[in-house]
Design a protein around this motif. Structure first.
Motif, PDB file in Angstrom:
ATOM      1  N   VAL A 183     -45.693 -26.591 -47.325  1.00 15.00           N
ATOM      2  CA  VAL A 183     -45.547 -25.550 -46.297  1.00 15.00           C
ATOM      3  C   VAL A 183     -46.930 -25.085 -45.847  1.00 15.00           C
ATOM      4  CG1 VAL A 183     -44.706 -23.216 -45.811  1.00 15.00           C
ATOM      5  CG2 VAL A 183     -43.285 -24.802 -47.132  1.00 15.00           C
ATOM      6  N   ALA A 184     -47.829 -24.850 -46.795  1.00 13.45           N
ATOM      7  CA  ALA A 184     -49.183 -24.403 -46.464  1.00 13.45           C
ATOM      8  C   ALA A 184     -49.920 -25.458 -45.640  1.00 13.45           C
ATOM      9  CB  ALA A 184     -49.963 -24.074 -47.737  1.00 13.45           C
ATOM     10  N   THR A 185     -49.715 -26.726 -45.962  1.00 13.77           N
ATOM     11  CA  THR A 185     -50.346 -27.800 -45.201  1.00 13.77           C
ATOM     12  C   THR A 185     -49.845 -27.790 -43.762  1.00 13.77           C
ATOM     13  OG1 THR A 185     -50.636 -29.155 -47.173  1.00 13.77           O
ATOM     14  CG2 THR A 185     -50.693 -30.301 -45.062  1.00 13.77           C
ATOM     15  N   ALA A 186     -48.554 -27.601 -43.589  1.00 12.46           N
ATOM     16  CA  ALA A 186     -47.963 -27.622 -42.251  1.00 12.46           C
ATOM     17  C   ALA A 186     -48.321 -26.382 -41.433  1.00 12.46           C
ATOM     18  CB  ALA A 186     -46.444 -27.748 -42.364  1.00 12.46           C
ATOM     19  N   LEU A 234     -52.944 -24.655 -42.869  1.00 17.17           N
ATOM     20  CA  LEU A 234     -54.155 -25.478 -42.837  1.00 17.17           C
ATOM     21  C   LEU A 234     -54.948 -25.387 -41.536  1.00 17.17           C
ATOM     22  CD1 LEU A 234     -55.941 -27.428 -44.376  1.00 17.17           C
ATOM     23  CD2 LEU A 234     -54.490 -29.300 -43.574  1.00 17.17           C
ATOM     24  N   PRO A 235     -54.321 -25.195 -40.390  1.00 16.89           N
ATOM     25  CA  PRO A 235     -55.138 -25.092 -39.169  1.00 16.89           C
ATOM     26  C   PRO A 235     -56.179 -23.966 -39.216  1.00 16.89           C
ATOM     27  CG  PRO A 235     -52.862 -25.494 -38.575  1.00 16.89           C
ATOM     28  CD  PRO A 235     -52.880 -25.229 -40.062  1.00 16.89           C
ATOM     29  N   CYS A 236     -55.933 -22.923 -40.009  1.00 22.42           N
ATOM     30  CA  CYS A 236     -56.865 -21.791 -40.053  1.00 22.42           C
ATOM     31  C   CYS A 236     -57.471 -21.528 -41.437  1.00 22.42           C
ATOM     32  CB  CYS A 236     -56.160 -20.519 -39.589  1.00 22.42           C
ATOM     33  SG  CYS A 236     -55.487 -20.621 -37.915  1.00 22.42           S
ATOM     34  N   HIS A 237     -56.730 -21.817 -42.492  1.00 26.52           N
ATOM     35  CA  HIS A 237     -57.166 -21.508 -43.856  1.00 26.52           C
ATOM     36  C   HIS A 237     -57.542 -22.775 -44.611  1.00 26.52           C
ATOM     37  CE1 HIS A 237     -55.552 -17.340 -43.907  1.00 26.52           C
ATOM     38  NE2 HIS A 237     -54.599 -17.834 -43.133  1.00 26.52           N
ATOM     39  N   ALA A 238     -58.535 -22.657 -45.493  1.00 27.12           N
ATOM     40  CA  ALA A 238     -58.769 -23.721 -46.474  1.00 27.12           C
ATOM     41  C   ALA A 238     -57.696 -23.506 -47.537  1.00 27.12           C
ATOM     42  CB  ALA A 238     -60.161 -23.596 -47.071  1.00 27.12           C
ATOM     43  N   ILE A 239     -56.874 -24.531 -47.781  1.00 27.57           N
ATOM     44  CA  ILE A 239     -55.714 -24.315 -48.644  1.00 27.57           C
ATOM     45  C   ILE A 239     -55.804 -24.987 -50.001  1.00 27.57           C
ATOM     46  CG2 ILE A 239     -54.196 -24.047 -46.647  1.00 27.57           C
ATOM     47  CD1 ILE A 239     -53.025 -26.848 -47.558  1.00 27.57           C
ATOM     48  N   ALA A 279     -36.412 -17.784 -47.410  1.00 34.30           N
ATOM     49  CA  ALA A 279     -36.658 -17.202 -48.736  1.00 34.30           C
ATOM     50  C   ALA A 279     -37.234 -18.252 -49.681  1.00 34.30           C
ATOM     51  CB  ALA A 279     -35.368 -16.617 -49.302  1.00 34.30           C
ATOM     52  N   THR A 280     -36.722 -19.477 -49.600  1.00 36.55           N
ATOM     53  CA  THR A 280     -37.224 -20.561 -50.458  1.00 36.55           C
ATOM     54  C   THR A 280     -38.660 -20.908 -50.104  1.00 36.55           C
ATOM     55  OG1 THR A 280     -34.999 -21.438 -50.738  1.00 36.55           O
ATOM     56  CG2 THR A 280     -36.823 -22.949 -51.181  1.00 36.55           C
ATOM     57  N   GLU A 281     -38.971 -21.013 -48.816  1.00 35.36           N
ATOM     58  CA  GLU A 281     -40.343 -21.304 -48.396  1.00 35.36           C
ATOM     59  C   GLU A 281     -41.297 -20.203 -48.850  1.00 35.36           C
ATOM     60  OE1 GLU A 281     -39.645 -23.838 -44.275  1.00 35.36           O
ATOM     61  OE2 GLU A 281     -39.536 -21.647 -44.225  1.00 35.36           O
ATOM     62  N   THR A 282     -40.866 -18.959 -48.733  1.00 37.61           N
ATOM     63  CA  THR A 282     -41.698 -17.838 -49.182  1.00 37.61           C
ATOM     64  C   THR A 282     -41.973 -17.949 -50.673  1.00 37.61           C
ATOM     65  OG1 THR A 282     -40.813 -16.416 -47.437  1.00 37.61           O
ATOM     66  CG2 THR A 282     -41.857 -15.321 -49.312  1.00 37.61           C
ATOM     67  N   ASP A 283     -40.927 -18.197 -51.466  1.00 40.03           N
ATOM     68  CA  ASP A 283     -41.110 -18.364 -52.916  1.00 40.03           C
ATOM     69  C   ASP A 283     -42.058 -19.516 -53.210  1.00 40.03           C
ATOM     70  OD1 ASP A 283     -39.365 -16.280 -53.431  1.00 40.03           O
ATOM     71  OD2 ASP A 283     -37.659 -17.587 -53.903  1.00 40.03           O
TER      72      ASP A 283
END
Length: 121
Positions: A48-51, A54-59, A105-109
């Motif tokens: 999820v973070a990659t999708a 990542l455009p703004c944050h180093a993940i 909710a699942t993505e948030t977790d």
């Protein structure tokens, strides 16, 4: 009927509610570790973070610059005040120029589990 410190009577419903809250608080004290555990899947959170992030944050957690704007997720994870609850509130609150993603909710977790997995050991 019980009285307050000022001598005024406490209605029975208030006394019962107060006793119930005290019992609930006592019961939850023993489950603090279980409540604090993160239920998400860190690997799914990385996806999820990659999708989305990542455009703004180093993940990847390799970058830990706390002064970078927007912050690296490794630096976010290292904040002493960072908890699953604080991340949940942050992810559900509009802030700055960040896009308003509607995570399930699942993505948030999952994202919470991923960010917390980046903590420096």
């Amino acid at each position: 009927m019980r009285e307050t410190r000022t001598g005024r009577p406490i209605p029975q419903t208030a006394a019962v509610a107060r006793a119930g809250l005290a019992g609930l608080a006592f019961a939850l004290m023993g489950t603090g570790g279980a409540i604090a555990q993160v239920a998400g899947d860190a690997q799914a959170g990385r996806a999820v973070a990659t999708a989305l992030c990542l455009p703004c944050h180093a993940i990847d957690g390799a970058s830990r610059n706390p002064t970078r704007v927007p912050p690296d997720l490794g630096a976010v994870a290292d904040m002493p005040s960072q908890t699953a609850l604080s991340l949940r509130v942050f992810l559900q609150t509009p802030h700055g120029n960040m896009p308003r993603y509607q995570l399930t909710a699942t993505e948030t977790d999952d994202v919470i589990a991923y960010v917390l997995s980046l903590r420096a050991r």
